[in-house]
Design a protein around this motif. Structure first.
Motif, PDB file in Angstrom:
ATOM      1  N   ILE A 160       0.804  -1.230   0.000  1.00  0.00           N
ATOM      2  CA  ILE A 160       0.000   0.000   0.000  1.00  0.00           C
ATOM      3  C   ILE A 160       0.830   1.270   0.000  1.00  0.00           C
ATOM      4  O   ILE A 160       0.279   2.361  -0.184  1.00  0.00           O
ATOM      5  N   VAL A 161       2.158   1.160   0.178  1.00  0.00           N
ATOM      6  CA  VAL A 161       2.977   2.359   0.373  1.00  0.00           C
ATOM      7  C   VAL A 161       2.937   3.288  -0.832  1.00  0.00           C
ATOM      8  O   VAL A 161       3.015   4.514  -0.684  1.00  0.00           O
ATOM      9  N   HIS A 162       2.796   2.738  -2.036  1.00  0.00           N
ATOM     10  CA  HIS A 162       2.774   3.575  -3.241  1.00  0.00           C
ATOM     11  C   HIS A 162       1.366   3.991  -3.640  1.00  0.00           C
ATOM     12  O   HIS A 162       1.154   4.545  -4.709  1.00  0.00           O
ATOM     13  N   GLU A 163       0.404   3.724  -2.755  1.00  0.00           N
ATOM     14  CA  GLU A 163      -0.980   4.159  -2.933  1.00  0.00           C
ATOM     15  C   GLU A 163      -1.552   3.728  -4.284  1.00  0.00           C
ATOM     16  O   GLU A 163      -2.036   4.545  -5.078  1.00  0.00           O
ATOM     17  N   PRO A 164      -1.551   2.415  -4.548  1.00  0.00           N
ATOM     18  CA  PRO A 164      -2.082   1.932  -5.829  1.00  0.00           C
ATOM     19  C   PRO A 164      -3.596   2.076  -5.875  1.00  0.00           C
ATOM     20  O   PRO A 164      -4.252   2.115  -4.826  1.00  0.00           O
ATOM     21  N   PRO A 165      -4.177   2.141  -7.071  1.00  0.00           N
ATOM     22  CA  PRO A 165      -5.628   2.226  -7.179  1.00  0.00           C
ATOM     23  C   PRO A 165      -6.352   1.045  -6.534  1.00  0.00           C
ATOM     24  O   PRO A 165      -7.451   1.201  -6.015  1.00  0.00           O
ATOM     25  N   ILE A 166      -5.729  -0.152  -6.574  1.00  0.00           N
ATOM     26  CA  ILE A 166      -6.386  -1.325  -5.998  1.00  0.00           C
ATOM     27  C   ILE A 166      -5.360  -2.252  -5.364  1.00  0.00           C
ATOM     28  O   ILE A 166      -4.228  -2.359  -5.841  1.00  0.00           O
ATOM     29  N   VAL A 167      -5.764  -2.880  -4.249  1.00  0.00           N
ATOM     30  CA  VAL A 167      -4.944  -3.869  -3.559  1.00  0.00           C
ATOM     31  C   VAL A 167      -5.599  -5.236  -3.744  1.00  0.00           C
ATOM     32  O   VAL A 167      -6.797  -5.399  -3.468  1.00  0.00           O
ATOM     33  N   LEU A 168      -4.810  -6.207  -4.208  1.00  0.00           N
ATOM     34  CA  LEU A 168      -5.296  -7.572  -4.427  1.00  0.00           C
ATOM     35  C   LEU A 168      -4.631  -8.485  -3.404  1.00  0.00           C
ATOM     36  O   LEU A 168      -3.399  -8.554  -3.341  1.00  0.00           O
ATOM     37  N   ALA A 169      -5.430  -9.178  -2.612  1.00  0.00           N
ATOM     38  CA  ALA A 169      -4.902 -10.029  -1.546  1.00  0.00           C
ATOM     39  C   ALA A 169      -5.378 -11.466  -1.741  1.00  0.00           C
ATOM     40  O   ALA A 169      -6.582 -11.723  -1.810  1.00  0.00           O
ATOM     41  N   ASP A 170      -4.422 -12.387  -1.817  1.00  0.00           N
ATOM     42  CA  ASP A 170      -4.728 -13.795  -2.071  1.00  0.00           C
ATOM     43  C   ASP A 170      -4.424 -14.614  -0.816  1.00  0.00           C
ATOM     44  O   ASP A 170      -3.271 -14.874  -0.500  1.00  0.00           O
ATOM     45  N   GLU A 171      -5.461 -14.998  -0.079  1.00  0.00           N
ATOM     46  CA  GLU A 171      -5.340 -15.787   1.150  1.00  0.00           C
ATOM     47  C   GLU A 171      -4.263 -15.213   2.092  1.00  0.00           C
ATOM     48  O   GLU A 171      -3.348 -15.935   2.526  1.00  0.00           O
ATOM     49  N   PRO A 172      -4.358 -13.927   2.438  1.00  0.00           N
ATOM     50  CA  PRO A 172      -3.279 -13.302   3.217  1.00  0.00           C
ATOM     51  C   PRO A 172      -3.098 -13.855   4.618  1.00  0.00           C
ATOM     52  O   PRO A 172      -2.038 -13.676   5.214  1.00  0.00           O
ATOM     53  N   THR A 173      -4.118 -14.538   5.154  1.00  0.00           N
ATOM     54  CA  THR A 173      -3.982 -15.136   6.490  1.00  0.00           C
ATOM     55  C   THR A 173      -3.727 -16.633   6.426  1.00  0.00           C
ATOM     56  O   THR A 173      -3.699 -17.303   7.461  1.00  0.00           O
ATOM     57  N   GLY A 174      -3.522 -17.155   5.232  1.00  0.00           N
ATOM     58  CA  GLY A 174      -3.445 -18.607   5.044  1.00  0.00           C
ATOM     59  C   GLY A 174      -2.328 -19.288   5.805  1.00  0.00           C
ATOM     60  O   GLY A 174      -2.453 -20.463   6.178  1.00  0.00           O
ATOM     61  N   ASN A 175      -1.221 -18.589   6.048  1.00  0.00           N
ATOM     62  CA  ASN A 175      -0.083 -19.193   6.742  1.00  0.00           C
ATOM     63  C   ASN A 175       0.058 -18.727   8.187  1.00  0.00           C
ATOM     64  O   ASN A 175       1.097 -18.975   8.813  1.00  0.00           O
ATOM     65  N   LEU A 176      -0.972 -18.061   8.700  1.00  0.00           N
ATOM     66  CA  LEU A 176      -0.889 -17.510  10.055  1.00  0.00           C
ATOM     67  C   LEU A 176      -1.682 -18.350  11.043  1.00  0.00           C
ATOM     68  O   LEU A 176      -2.726 -18.914  10.708  1.00  0.00           O
ATOM     69  N   ASP A 177      -1.188 -18.400  12.297  1.00  0.00           N
ATOM     70  CA  ASP A 177      -1.952 -19.070  13.342  1.00  0.00           C
ATOM     71  C   ASP A 177      -3.139 -18.191  13.743  1.00  0.00           C
ATOM     72  O   ASP A 177      -3.282 -17.062  13.273  1.00  0.00           O
ATOM     73  N   THR A 178      -3.998 -18.713  14.587  1.00  0.00           N
ATOM     74  CA  THR A 178      -5.245 -18.026  14.916  1.00  0.00           C
ATOM     75  C   THR A 178      -5.010 -16.626  15.481  1.00  0.00           C
ATOM     76  O   THR A 178      -5.637 -15.651  15.051  1.00  0.00           O
ATOM     77  N   LYS A 179      -4.085 -16.511  16.433  1.00  0.00           N
ATOM     78  CA  LYS A 179      -3.844 -15.215  17.062  1.00  0.00           C
ATOM     79  C   LYS A 179      -3.311 -14.195  16.057  1.00  0.00           C
ATOM     80  O   LYS A 179      -3.793 -13.063  15.975  1.00  0.00           O
ATOM     81  N   ASN A 180      -2.308 -14.594  15.270  1.00  0.00           N
ATOM     82  CA  ASN A 180      -1.739 -13.684  14.278  1.00  0.00           C
ATOM     83  C   ASN A 180      -2.733 -13.354  13.176  1.00  0.00           C
ATOM     84  O   ASN A 180      -2.759 -12.247  12.653  1.00  0.00           O
ATOM     85  N   SER A 181      -3.570 -14.328  12.840  1.00  0.00           N
ATOM     86  CA  SER A 181      -4.589 -14.096  11.833  1.00  0.00           C
ATOM     87  C   SER A 181      -5.589 -13.041  12.301  1.00  0.00           C
ATOM     88  O   SER A 181      -5.945 -12.118  11.554  1.00  0.00           O
ATOM     89  N   GLU A 182      -6.047 -13.166  13.541  1.00  0.00           N
ATOM     90  CA  GLU A 182      -6.997 -12.189  14.078  1.00  0.00           C
ATOM     91  C   GLU A 182      -6.381 -10.802  14.146  1.00  0.00           C
ATOM     92  O   GLU A 182      -7.033  -9.796  13.829  1.00  0.00           O
ATOM     93  N   ASN A 183      -5.117 -10.735  14.549  1.00  0.00           N
ATOM     94  CA  ASN A 183      -4.409  -9.454  14.619  1.00  0.00           C
ATOM     95  C   ASN A 183      -4.274  -8.842  13.232  1.00  0.00           C
ATOM     96  O   ASN A 183      -4.504  -7.640  13.036  1.00  0.00           O
TER      97      ASN A 183
END
Length: 226
Positions: A160-183
């Protein structure tokens, strides 16, 4: 309300020997500025395929993608695709893909430097976004020195640092445990609102999907509102 991205009748078929699988069968989608959309669906239905087409990492067999009124096909030469990916889209993947030889700060600065932003400005903007995701104190650390949850937040900052028109996220929590995913979900949803980000996320994570203002399911090659 301005339209950021629109798809018209996107079709994509994968062929293997004599088998053909049509994963997208005419997908229509309109994304307006500031929208937060989520797409759910079982594995293999084409969620990542759709995201990859929108991010110019793959190409549809037919149909059209327009971003800010310009067709994606018009970018399909080598230089044009680099420009599209650098300026128009922020990517967040299941794996963070941080560059191990660079610090967290340098990783986040990279999109700005690639877009010819001067180093001082890039550093200041990167530090600001790292502060937003709670990682300013980790700026000088290398990816091997931070946790998985922190790495994924750094990936968000980079996207997001370059302020793109759109952000595409593909399973961004897929490798995180429950606590990190919620955070992660809490931080991501807050950033989307504070920065008025336009976001499309594909996910199995119901907590993340339910944060979206517009929710869809991809089934049998088509999108349905849920």
């Amino acid at each position: 309300m301005s339209v950021i991205l629109e798809t018209k009748k996107l079709v994509k078929t994968y062929k293997s020997d004599e088998v053909q699988v049509e994963v997208l069968k005419g997908v229509d989608l309109i994304i307006n500025k500031g929208d937060f959309l989520s797409i759910r669906g079982s594995s293999g239905v084409g969620k990542s395929t759709l995201l990859n087409i929108l991010g110019a990492l793959d190409k549809a067999d037919s149909g059209e993608v327009c971003i800010e009124g310009k067709t994606l096909n018009s970018y399909f030469n080598e230089d044009g695709l680099h420009l599209y990916r650098r300026e128009k889209v922020g990517f967040i993947f299941q794996n963070h893909y941080l560059m191990s030889d660079f610090t967290v700060l340098e990783n986040v600065m990279m999109p700005l430097l690639l877009n010819s932003v001067d180093r001082k400005t890039a550093k200041n903007k990167a530090l600001e976004v790292l502060d937003n995701v709670g990682l300013k104190e980790r700026a000088k650390h290398y990816p091997s020195q931070i946790s998985g949850g922190e790495s994924q937040r750094a990936a968000v900052a980079r996207a997001i640092v370059h302020e793109p028109p759109i952000v595409l996220a593909d399973e961004p929590t897929g490798n995180l445990d429950t606590k990190n995913s919620e955070n992660f979900v809490d931080i991501f949803a807050r950033l989307q609102k504070e920065r008025d980000l336009t976001v499309l996320v594909v996910t199995h994570d119901m907590n993340l999907a339910d944060k979206a203002d517009k929710r869809f399911k991809l089934y049998d090659g088509l999108l349905f509102t849920v």
